[in-house]
Scaffold this motif. Structure first.
Motif, PDB file in Angstrom:
ATOM      1  N   SER A  93       0.827  -1.207   0.000  1.00  0.00           N
ATOM      2  CA  SER A  93       0.000   0.000   0.000  1.00  0.00           C
ATOM      3  C   SER A  93       0.857   1.252   0.000  1.00  0.00           C
ATOM      4  O   SER A  93       0.529   2.252  -0.654  1.00  0.00           O
ATOM      5  N   GLN A  94       1.965   1.192   0.710  1.00  0.00           N
ATOM      6  CA  GLN A  94       2.891   2.337   0.737  1.00  0.00           C
ATOM      7  C   GLN A  94       3.475   2.588  -0.657  1.00  0.00           C
ATOM      8  O   GLN A  94       3.556   3.737  -1.105  1.00  0.00           O
TER       9      GLN A  94
ATOM     10  N   PHE B  79      -1.173 -11.771  -5.599  1.00  0.00           N
ATOM     11  CA  PHE B  79      -0.996 -10.499  -4.902  1.00  0.00           C
ATOM     12  C   PHE B  79      -2.311  -9.732  -4.820  1.00  0.00           C
ATOM     13  O   PHE B  79      -2.685  -9.222  -3.757  1.00  0.00           O
ATOM     14  N   THR B  80      -3.033  -9.650  -5.939  1.00  0.00           N
ATOM     15  CA  THR B  80      -4.298  -8.915  -5.964  1.00  0.00           C
ATOM     16  C   THR B  80      -5.304  -9.531  -5.003  1.00  0.00           C
ATOM     17  O   THR B  80      -6.014  -8.818  -4.278  1.00  0.00           O
ATOM     18  N   ARG B  81      -5.352 -10.853  -4.960  1.00  0.00           N
ATOM     19  CA  ARG B  81      -6.266 -11.544  -4.058  1.00  0.00           C
ATOM     20  C   ARG B  81      -5.941 -11.206  -2.593  1.00  0.00           C
ATOM     21  O   ARG B  81      -6.836 -10.906  -1.795  1.00  0.00           O
TER      22      ARG B  81
ATOM     23  N   SER C 254     -10.142  -3.579  -1.582  1.00  0.00           N
ATOM     24  CA  SER C 254      -9.994  -2.812  -2.811  1.00  0.00           C
ATOM     25  C   SER C 254      -8.903  -3.458  -3.648  1.00  0.00           C
ATOM     26  O   SER C 254      -7.940  -4.007  -3.100  1.00  0.00           O
ATOM     27  N   SER C 255      -9.051  -3.392  -4.963  1.00  0.00           N
ATOM     28  CA  SER C 255      -7.996  -3.920  -5.823  1.00  0.00           C
ATOM     29  C   SER C 255      -6.799  -2.976  -5.791  1.00  0.00           C
ATOM     30  O   SER C 255      -6.954  -1.774  -5.530  1.00  0.00           O
ATOM     31  N   PRO C 256      -5.595  -3.478  -6.068  1.00  0.00           N
ATOM     32  CA  PRO C 256      -4.414  -2.606  -6.104  1.00  0.00           C
ATOM     33  C   PRO C 256      -4.561  -1.466  -7.106  1.00  0.00           C
ATOM     34  O   PRO C 256      -4.152  -0.330  -6.832  1.00  0.00           O
ATOM     35  N   THR C 257      -5.188  -1.753  -8.249  1.00  0.00           N
ATOM     36  CA  THR C 257      -5.333  -0.710  -9.276  1.00  0.00           C
ATOM     37  C   THR C 257      -6.222   0.417  -8.779  1.00  0.00           C
ATOM     38  O   THR C 257      -5.896   1.600  -8.933  1.00  0.00           O
TER      39      THR C 257
ATOM     40  N   LEU D 263      -5.286   4.419  -7.891  1.00  0.00           N
ATOM     41  CA  LEU D 263      -5.969   5.556  -8.499  1.00  0.00           C
ATOM     42  C   LEU D 263      -6.534   6.508  -7.453  1.00  0.00           C
ATOM     43  O   LEU D 263      -6.709   7.714  -7.722  1.00  0.00           O
ATOM     44  N   GLU D 264      -6.814   5.993  -6.266  1.00  0.00           N
ATOM     45  CA  GLU D 264      -7.407   6.820  -5.201  1.00  0.00           C
ATOM     46  C   GLU D 264      -6.374   7.576  -4.384  1.00  0.00           C
ATOM     47  O   GLU D 264      -6.724   8.312  -3.462  1.00  0.00           O
ATOM     48  N   LYS D 265      -5.093   7.417  -4.719  1.00  0.00           N
ATOM     49  CA  LYS D 265      -4.048   8.044  -3.889  1.00  0.00           C
ATOM     50  C   LYS D 265      -4.054   9.564  -4.053  1.00  0.00           C
ATOM     51  O   LYS D 265      -4.499  10.097  -5.061  1.00  0.00           O
TER      52      LYS D 265
END
Length: 277
Positions: free
Chosen positions: A233-234, A258-260, A268-271, A275-277
């Motif tokens: 997440s970082q 990793f996504t799972r 939330s998915s990594p993608t 995008l929300e950062k």
């Protein structure tokens, strides 16, 4: 009257603060030679290599001989005297530091312990003799002298069941702290396993897992996964790395696994998270 042999060396310590020595000495005492009653400002441990004597501290007298050691603590009234017929001969070290009590504790020496016996007497005597010939004013030998001090002090132990239980309890904390360090320095490896970490501490995996669960409140594997997800997440929030690159950077073989794992942690998915950062 027999000849008095004495060597007493003092030096100021500039580098170490946790646990260090400032005085080493040797004396072959005369018959009835006595020190005290008196107070000392620092810790001193004496190691008797021959003869006999008595050591009085807190109104308790101990009769000691070859292979014994006795501990003097700061600001405690002590009185010690060589035997009249077979006066003792001993080495000593004066020491201090912010971690003295903890070091004593690891050697089984509690607050009420003052005497003990050295197991390998000849070995320790040889180390003391070598130590006494060191140049304590040469900074180039500082680390070697400090290491020898640690080596010598390791001989002063007391078999104390209550103290040993305390050491065993604190050891579980040390295992958990070592685990945190191991994870922090190896989380990026795809082949990292809990069994490997346990083996590095010479522990059975089942016992190791039990220790981590008790100390951290979650299993070792769960902590590893959480650590990886927090790192991920970082990276998603602070870098432009792709999801595939981040998956690899936190120890996952492919994007799907990793996504799972990431969705389970952050819902939330990594993608989307990126995008929300």
């Amino acid at each position: 009257m027999s000849e008095k042999l004495l060597k007493d060396l003092f030096f100021k310590e500039y580098y170490f603060t946790d646990f260090y020595f400032f005085n080493v000495g040797y004396e072959k005492c005369q018959s009835g030679h006595r020190f005290g009653p008196s107070l000392r400002d620092n810790y001193i441990v004496h190691f008797v290599i021959s003869g006999k004597g008595r050591y009085t501290v807190n109104d308790t007298t101990h009769h000691l001989g070859t292979g014994d050691f006795f501990l003097i603590r700061p600001n405690e009234l002590v009185d010690y005297e060589a035997d009249a017929e077979d006066p003792w001969e001993y080495y000593w070290i004066g020491f201090s530091g912010t971690k003295v009590k903890e070091i004593l504790h690891t050697n089984g020496i509690g607050a009420k312990d003052y005497i003990g016996q050295v197991g390998a007497q000849k070995e320790l005597q040889g180390k003391f003799a070598y130590f006494m010939e060191s140049d304590f004013f040469d900074d180039a030998k500082k680390l070697a002298n400090q290491a020898l001090f640690y080596d010598i002090f390791s001989f002063f132990k007391i078999h104390n069941e209550n103290m040993e239980m305390g050491v065993r309890i604190s050891r579980t904390k040390k295992y958990s702290e070592a685990f945190l360090l191991y994870v922090g320095n190896n989380y990026y490896r795809e082949d990292l396993t809990i069994e490997e970490i346990a083996k590095s501490m010479y522990l059975h995996p089942a016992y190791f897992s039990q220790v981590i669960k008790e100390e951290l409140g979650l299993t070792a594997l769960k902590y590893l996964n959480l650590y990886r997800m927090n790192k991920a997440s970082q990276l998603l929030k602070t870098t432009e790395l792709s999801v595939e690159q981040i998956a690899s950077a936190v120890g996952y073989q492919n994007r799907h696994s990793f996504t799972r794992a990431f969705k389970n942690r952050f819902q939330s998915s990594p993608t989307r998270y990126k995008l929300e950062k």
